[in-house]
Motif scaffolding. Structure first.
Motif, PDB file in Angstrom:
ATOM      1  N   SER A  80       0.915  -1.271  -0.237  1.00 21.64           N
ATOM      2  CA  SER A  80       0.030   0.036  -0.026  1.00 21.64           C
ATOM      3  C   SER A  80       0.932   1.269  -0.028  1.00 21.64           C
ATOM      4  O   SER A  80       1.985   1.446   0.689  1.00 21.64           O
ATOM      5  CB  SER A  80      -0.944   0.086   1.298  1.00 21.64           C
ATOM      6  N   ASN A  81       0.429   2.220  -0.611  1.00 20.56           N
ATOM      7  CA  ASN A  81       1.254   3.471  -0.564  1.00 20.56           C
ATOM      8  C   ASN A  81       1.321   4.057   0.752  1.00 20.56           C
ATOM      9  O   ASN A  81       2.081   5.261   0.860  1.00 20.56           O
ATOM     10  CB  ASN A  81       0.752   4.552  -1.833  1.00 20.56           C
ATOM     11  N   HIS A  82       0.422   3.512   1.536  1.00 16.21           N
ATOM     12  CA  HIS A  82       0.239   4.112   3.037  1.00 16.21           C
ATOM     13  C   HIS A  82       1.202   3.011   4.019  1.00 16.21           C
ATOM     14  O   HIS A  82       0.965   3.331   5.081  1.00 16.21           O
ATOM     15  CB  HIS A  82      -1.113   4.186   3.468  1.00 16.21           C
ATOM     16  N   HIS A  83       1.892   1.936   3.406  1.00 20.02           N
ATOM     17  CA  HIS A  83       2.240   1.207   4.327  1.00 20.02           C
ATOM     18  C   HIS A  83       3.904   1.098   4.114  1.00 20.02           C
ATOM     19  O   HIS A  83       4.551   0.137   4.590  1.00 20.02           O
ATOM     20  CB  HIS A  83       1.681  -0.193   4.117  1.00 20.02           C
ATOM     21  N   TRP A  95      -5.090   6.338  -3.461  1.00 21.61           N
ATOM     22  CA  TRP A  95      -5.037   5.176  -2.709  1.00 21.61           C
ATOM     23  C   TRP A  95      -4.556   4.180  -3.522  1.00 21.61           C
ATOM     24  O   TRP A  95      -5.179   4.123  -4.695  1.00 21.61           O
ATOM     25  CB  TRP A  95      -6.667   4.878  -2.401  1.00 21.61           C
ATOM     26  N   GLU A 109      -5.267  -3.448   2.786  1.00 18.79           N
ATOM     27  CA  GLU A 109      -6.023  -2.164   3.605  1.00 18.79           C
ATOM     28  C   GLU A 109      -7.361  -2.629   3.718  1.00 18.79           C
ATOM     29  O   GLU A 109      -8.131  -2.393   4.458  1.00 18.79           O
ATOM     30  CB  GLU A 109      -5.832  -0.838   2.793  1.00 18.79           C
ATOM     31  N   ALA A 126      -3.000   8.550   9.960  1.00 22.91           N
ATOM     32  CA  ALA A 126      -1.810   8.283   8.927  1.00 22.91           C
ATOM     33  C   ALA A 126      -1.436   9.522   8.226  1.00 22.91           C
ATOM     34  O   ALA A 126      -0.180   9.763   7.820  1.00 22.91           O
ATOM     35  CB  ALA A 126      -2.608   7.398   7.956  1.00 22.91           C
ATOM     36  N   VAL A 127      -2.245  10.589   7.809  1.00 27.16           N
ATOM     37  CA  VAL A 127      -1.741  11.796   7.376  1.00 27.16           C
ATOM     38  C   VAL A 127      -0.798  12.442   8.089  1.00 27.16           C
ATOM     39  O   VAL A 127       0.256  13.081   7.727  1.00 27.16           O
ATOM     40  CB  VAL A 127      -2.965  12.629   6.987  1.00 27.16           C
TER      41      VAL A 127
END
Length: 232
Positions: free
Chosen positions: A73-76, A131, A146, A229-230
């Motif tokens: 994930s681009n958030h992980h 996302w 996610e 997260a942000v």
């Protein structure tokens, strides 16, 4: 505990132990319940969306030598650098993923959708500007980063596996519709080992009509996790 714990962890929880891998949750009390996994496959161990925690290396060593680190994930991105540099391996990113490689200090390799990490095929779950999410599936184990998971803020009612509130109106049916896993591992919450295929089907089929309840019960938690997260 906050939505996302940022301090050092002292009591990580080891979860999802099976012949082909293991998972761990560094901060079990946080709302996000962020989970990481080590998969023993294809001649080595692959670390998926890894977070560092005391004792993790000892647990991973039980399954063999680390062959690589992969971010789904681009958030992980998490602690991918830490593990990659410690084991002298690159960080593997899905080929279409953007805005992550630039944040990593470790060497980066790319993996096309449909290609494999060991016996696990890379699936595309979502790809947009904000996302970008991928999954791994070997016909037995589905690693969902996610959109689906068992964390409290993802499930409603008697769901054993749920779709995140912000994804319930557009659940990942196309990505996971052909999957019939014996277990589902998630980037959020402990994995599911009993009746996983039925739980996944239930989550995908009923995601939309359960959206109002999810919004009422989990909406505030979902917003909190997104803001955390942000900010961090």
């Amino acid at each position: 505990m906050p939505a996302k714990a940022t301090g050092a962890t002292t009591e990580p929880e080891v979860v999802d132990r099976f012949e082909g891998g293991v998972g761990w949750i560094p901060h079990p009390g946080e709302t996000m319940e962020r989970a990481s996994h080590a998969l023993a496959t294809g001649g080595g161990v692959w670390l998926v969306d890894p977070l560092d925690a005391p004792g993790v290396e000892d647990v991973v060593d039980e399954y063999g030598e680390v062959a690589g680190v992969i971010v789904l994930s681009n958030h992980h991105a998490r602690d991918a650098d830490v593990f990659a540099e410690h084991h002298d391996v690159p960080v593997t990113l899905p080929a279409p993923m953007t805005d992550v490689a630039e944040t990593l200090s470790a060497p980066v390799e790319r993996l096309d959708v449909g290609e494999a990490v060991g016996e696990y095929e890379l699936l595309e779950v979502a790809h947009g500007a904000a996302w970008q999410e991928y999954a791994l599936y070997d016909g037995e184990t589905l690693v969902a980063s996610e959109s689906v998971g068992t964390a409290d803020y993802q499930t409603v009612g008697d769901e054993r596996l749920g779709v995140m509130t912000i994804r319930r109106l557009t659940p990942p049916r196309e990505a996971f519709g052909d999957c019939s896993p014996e277990r589902v591992l998630s980037g959020h919450g402990p994995g599911l080992e009993v009746g996983a295929a039925a739980a996944l089907e239930d989550a995908l089929v009923n995601a939309r009509w359960r959206f109002p309840r999810a919004l009422v019960e989990n909406g505030r938690k979902q917003v909190g996790t997104m803001l955390a997260a942000v900010r961090t």
